[in-house]
Design a protein around this motif. Structure first.
Motif, PDB file in Angstrom:
ATOM      1  N   ILE A 263       0.822  -1.387   0.043  1.00 44.47           N
ATOM      2  CA  ILE A 263      -0.163   0.058   0.261  1.00 44.47           C
ATOM      3  C   ILE A 263       0.900   1.236  -0.189  1.00 44.47           C
ATOM      4  O   ILE A 263       0.445   2.233   0.059  1.00 44.47           O
ATOM      5  N   LYS A 308       0.891  -8.614   5.028  1.00 46.72           N
ATOM      6  CA  LYS A 308      -0.254  -9.222   5.318  1.00 46.72           C
ATOM      7  C   LYS A 308      -1.250  -8.296   5.827  1.00 46.72           C
ATOM      8  O   LYS A 308      -1.150  -7.140   6.543  1.00 46.72           O
ATOM      9  N   LEU A 312      -8.731  -6.160  11.730  1.00 47.93           N
ATOM     10  CA  LEU A 312      -9.032  -4.626  12.228  1.00 47.93           C
ATOM     11  C   LEU A 312      -9.816  -4.755  13.640  1.00 47.93           C
ATOM     12  O   LEU A 312     -10.545  -3.607  14.188  1.00 47.93           O
ATOM     13  N   LEU A 330      -5.451   6.565  14.713  1.00 51.34           N
ATOM     14  CA  LEU A 330      -6.326   5.846  13.779  1.00 51.34           C
ATOM     15  C   LEU A 330      -6.538   6.909  12.921  1.00 51.34           C
ATOM     16  O   LEU A 330      -6.721   6.566  11.512  1.00 51.34           O
ATOM     17  N   LEU A 398     -14.907   1.803  13.364  1.00 47.96           N
ATOM     18  CA  LEU A 398     -13.744   0.790  13.735  1.00 47.96           C
ATOM     19  C   LEU A 398     -13.839   0.789  15.442  1.00 47.96           C
ATOM     20  O   LEU A 398     -13.426  -0.337  15.879  1.00 47.96           O
TER      21      LEU A 398
HETATM   22  C1  HEC Z   1      -6.116  -3.143  -1.041  1.00 48.80           C
HETATM   23  C2  HEC Z   1      -6.197  -3.720   0.279  1.00 48.80           C
HETATM   24  C3  HEC Z   1      -6.673  -2.849   1.309  1.00 48.80           C
HETATM   25  C4  HEC Z   1      -7.541  -2.016   1.390  1.00 48.80           C
HETATM   26  C5  HEC Z   1      -8.480  -1.525   0.076  1.00 48.80           C
HETATM   27  C6  HEC Z   1      -7.533  -1.402   2.819  1.00 48.80           C
HETATM   28  N1  HEC Z   1      -6.642  -1.824   3.571  1.00 48.80           N
HETATM   29 FE1  HEC Z   1      -6.019  -1.528   5.401  1.00 48.80          FE
HETATM   30  N2  HEC Z   1      -4.439  -2.553   5.083  1.00 48.80           N
HETATM   31  C7  HEC Z   1      -4.211  -3.360   4.287  1.00 48.80           C
HETATM   32  C8  HEC Z   1      -3.002  -3.882   4.373  1.00 48.80           C
HETATM   33  C9  HEC Z   1      -1.939  -4.722   3.473  1.00 48.80           C
HETATM   34  C10 HEC Z   1      -2.387  -3.461   5.447  1.00 48.80           C
HETATM   35  C11 HEC Z   1      -0.816  -3.575   6.208  1.00 48.80           C
HETATM   36  C12 HEC Z   1      -0.097  -2.955   5.453  1.00 48.80           C
HETATM   37  C13 HEC Z   1       1.260  -2.496   5.935  1.00 48.80           C
HETATM   38  O1  HEC Z   1       1.640  -2.541   7.090  1.00 48.80           O
HETATM   39  O2  HEC Z   1       2.132  -2.588   4.964  1.00 48.80           O
HETATM   40  C14 HEC Z   1      -3.395  -2.514   6.190  1.00 48.80           C
HETATM   41  C15 HEC Z   1      -3.508  -2.064   7.473  1.00 48.80           C
HETATM   42  C16 HEC Z   1      -4.569  -1.305   8.050  1.00 48.80           C
HETATM   43  C17 HEC Z   1      -4.481  -0.634   9.257  1.00 48.80           C
HETATM   44  C18 HEC Z   1      -3.301  -0.862  10.306  1.00 48.80           C
HETATM   45  C19 HEC Z   1      -3.804  -2.096  11.024  1.00 48.80           C
HETATM   46  C20 HEC Z   1      -2.704  -2.423  12.085  1.00 48.80           C
HETATM   47  O3  HEC Z   1      -2.793  -3.568  12.763  1.00 48.80           O
HETATM   48  O4  HEC Z   1      -1.472  -1.690  12.083  1.00 48.80           O
HETATM   49  C21 HEC Z   1      -5.768  -0.149   9.371  1.00 48.80           C
HETATM   50  C22 HEC Z   1      -6.091   0.687  10.803  1.00 48.80           C
HETATM   51  C23 HEC Z   1      -6.355  -0.159   8.144  1.00 48.80           C
HETATM   52  N3  HEC Z   1      -5.792  -0.918   7.353  1.00 48.80           N
HETATM   53  C24 HEC Z   1      -7.661   0.164   7.864  1.00 48.80           C
HETATM   54  C25 HEC Z   1      -8.207   0.266   6.624  1.00 48.80           C
HETATM   55  C26 HEC Z   1      -9.398   0.905   6.416  1.00 48.80           C
HETATM   56  C27 HEC Z   1     -10.458   1.782   7.424  1.00 48.80           C
HETATM   57  C28 HEC Z   1      -9.719   0.911   5.290  1.00 48.80           C
HETATM   58  C29 HEC Z   1     -10.837   1.636   4.194  1.00 48.80           C
HETATM   59  C30 HEC Z   1     -10.632   3.074   4.419  1.00 48.80           C
HETATM   60  C31 HEC Z   1      -8.658  -0.074   4.579  1.00 48.80           C
HETATM   61  N4  HEC Z   1      -7.911  -0.454   5.390  1.00 48.80           N
HETATM   62  C32 HEC Z   1      -8.604  -0.369   3.374  1.00 48.80           C
HETATM   63  C33 HEC Z   1      -5.016  -3.825   3.059  1.00 48.80           C
HETATM   64  C34 HEC Z   1      -6.016  -2.886   2.753  1.00 48.80           C
END
Ligand code: HEC
Ligand code: HEC
Length: 408
Positions: A263, A308, A312, A330, A398
């Motif tokens: 991302i 990965k 959430l 957040l 959330l």
């Molecule tokens: C394309 C897939 C994808 C989408 C769409 C996506 N996420 Fe994520 N999300 C991920 C991935 C993969 C990670 C971990 C990325 C990393 O740490 O490099 C992540 C991490 C997070 C985290 C951090 C969690 C932690 O334990 O640290 C949060 C909070 C989160 N996402 C919220 C959201 C929310 C709210 C949305 C919608 C607005 C969203 N994500 C959309 C794939 C996605």
């Protein structure tokens, strides 16, 4: 299997009762956990199982913060080793809801039932171990974590522990005779504890009351709108990866599809000592999936930058987010999702007038970075996928994923 059975029964209990029980009756564990899991519980809290004598699993995975790092601890990476001075390289994930986490595969089936097979599953941010037992083995020996030096050291510490007799009860009178077998049983006991003890998967959030049509589960207007934004492919699209539908083995609403995505996070230049730079330029990168020993380069370059998708559930009580701990709140996380492309200067540093977008991944791998909503690659200055109000609502939603909810 039997642990799943146990979970399902507890899931049927009214969440309020369950929450109350968890707070009061610690003795309940002795009756419901298998002997192996009872040993695992002792091991999980035993600070003696570290070279420092001060670090247990629970030090980093705090039961008071849903088995993520303690709320008061905002370090991106924890300090371990003999004097608790050696930094790790990634933030601590929650251990809640890992009981139906499938093993890693390059061609994993997605629980959403429609996505094509792609990298998914496994434990750690890069999925490099397949079971909770293998994971425990890794951390017990990791020199910057519990640092026990050898399997034999771990086994002799357990043999000298107050719960050695419990270990013998669980694994037989010869339990300590063979080091390899004893060490394996130690890791299996830790696994059993995490699988069986319902505090690792209590399903006691407000969202669980809501989804189960239970009393007290009415979402506020803001939370309900946040859920709608979460699900809407044209706004949050969070559900595309943080899948809220049925998971594997009858699990529900784990808020991950276990998939790997890049991302394009901003680099954490201050919080990770291993993130070295020379003359202001990064010299080492955490490349995630393609840094695994079984994903050799250059054949695996398509996987660089992928990590990965975490659950959430219980994310709202965390103070450190993502695999590099770059964000501490957040709302900062949500702002990143909303403005990564429209206002990249908000997330990334500007050097000589140029915004250093995706500066935590070498540019030759930038093609791996996701371009789906809300990170769809739209031009700087265009309108954001979500409004300011929608971000507030999303954050409110959330917050409904936090376990231990008590209806007013
Ligand atoms: C394309 C897939 C994808 C989408 C769409 C996506 N996420 Fe994520 N999300 C991920 C991935 C993969 C990670 C971990 C990325 C990393 O740490 O490099 C992540 C991490 C997070 C985290 C951090 C969690 C932690 O334990 O640290 C949060 C909070 C989160 N996402 C919220 C959201 C929310 C709210 C949305 C919608 C607005 C969203 N994500 C959309 C794939 C996605
Ligand atoms: C020094 C802090 C620390 C200690 C002590 C520690 N962990 Fe962790 N744990 C982490 C970090 C950091 C990660 C993520 C590492 C990575 O992805 O490379 C992690 C990951 C995990 C995971 C994988 C979770 C997931 O989402 O994939 C499990 C399971 C786990 N730890 C269990 C344990 C157990 C059991 C113990 C005790 C034997 C333990 N941990 C001790 C810091 C710690």
């Amino acid at each position: 299997m039997y642990s799943k059975f146990f979970n399902l029964q507890c899931f049927k209990l009214p969440a309020l009762l369950l929450t109350g029980m968890m707070g009061m009756v610690s003795g309940v564990n002795a009756q419901t956990l298998s002997l192996a899991a009872q040993v695992g519980e002792k091991l999980f809290f035993d600070t003696n199982l570290s070279s420092s004598g001060q670090m247990a699993c629970s030090t980093c995975h705090d039961p008071n913060n849903h088995y993520a790092q303690p709320v008061s601890n905002t370090l991106a990476v924890q300090l371990g080793g003999p004097n608790l001075k050696l930094p790790g390289s990634r933030p601590v994930p929650t251990l809640t809801y890992k009981d139906n986490n499938p093993p890693y595969s390059d061609l994993a089936t997605n629980p959403d039932g429609v996505s094509t097979n792609a990298p998914g599953g496994g434990f750690f941010w890069d999925g490099r171990v397949d079971t909770l037992a293998d994971q425990a083995a890794a951390v017990l020996l990791n020199p910057v974590e519990m640092d026990n030096g050898s399997q034999a050291n771990v086994v002799s510490k357990v043999q000298a522990a107050s719960y050695a007799s419990l270990f013998i009860e669980a694994y037989g009178s010869n339990a300590f005779a063979d080091t390899t077998t004893a060490f394996n049983n130690i890791t299996v006991a830790l696994q059993a504890y995490q699988l069986e003890d319902t505090s690792f998967h209590p399903y006691s959030s407000k969202y669980d009351l809501y989804i189960g049509n239970k009393i007290g589960g009415n979402l506020t207007a803001s939370e309900a709108n946040g859920l709608a934004v979460f699900m809407d492919p044209n706004r949050g699209n969070c559900n595309a990866c943080h899948f809220a539908g049925a998971g594997f083995n009858g699990s529900v609403g784990l808020f991950t599809d276990f998939s790997y995505e890049a991302i394009g996070l901003p680099r954490n230049t201050t919080g990770i000592p291993g993130n070295k730079s020379l003359l202001g330029l990064a010299t080492s990168y955490d490349m995630g999936l393609c840094s695994r020993s079984d994903h050799p380069m250059p054949a695996s370059s398509q996987y660089c930058g992928m990590f990965k998708t975490p659950t959430l559930r219980n994310v709202a009580t965390r103070n450190v987010f993502f695999h590099n701990g770059q964000f501490k709140t957040l709302s900062d996380v949500l702002n990143f999702y909303n403005t990564r492309d429209t206002s990249p200067q908000n997330s990334y540093p500007t050097v000589n007038g140029v915004v250093q977008k995706f500066n935590d991944l070498p540019s030759r791998y930038h093609g791996n970075i996701d371009t789906q909503m809300p990170l769809d690659g739209r031009a700087p200055g265009s309108s954001t996928p979500m409004t300011a109000q929608e971000l507030l609502d999303l954050e409110a939603f959330l917050n409904t994923l936090t376990d231990g909810y008590v209806a007013p």
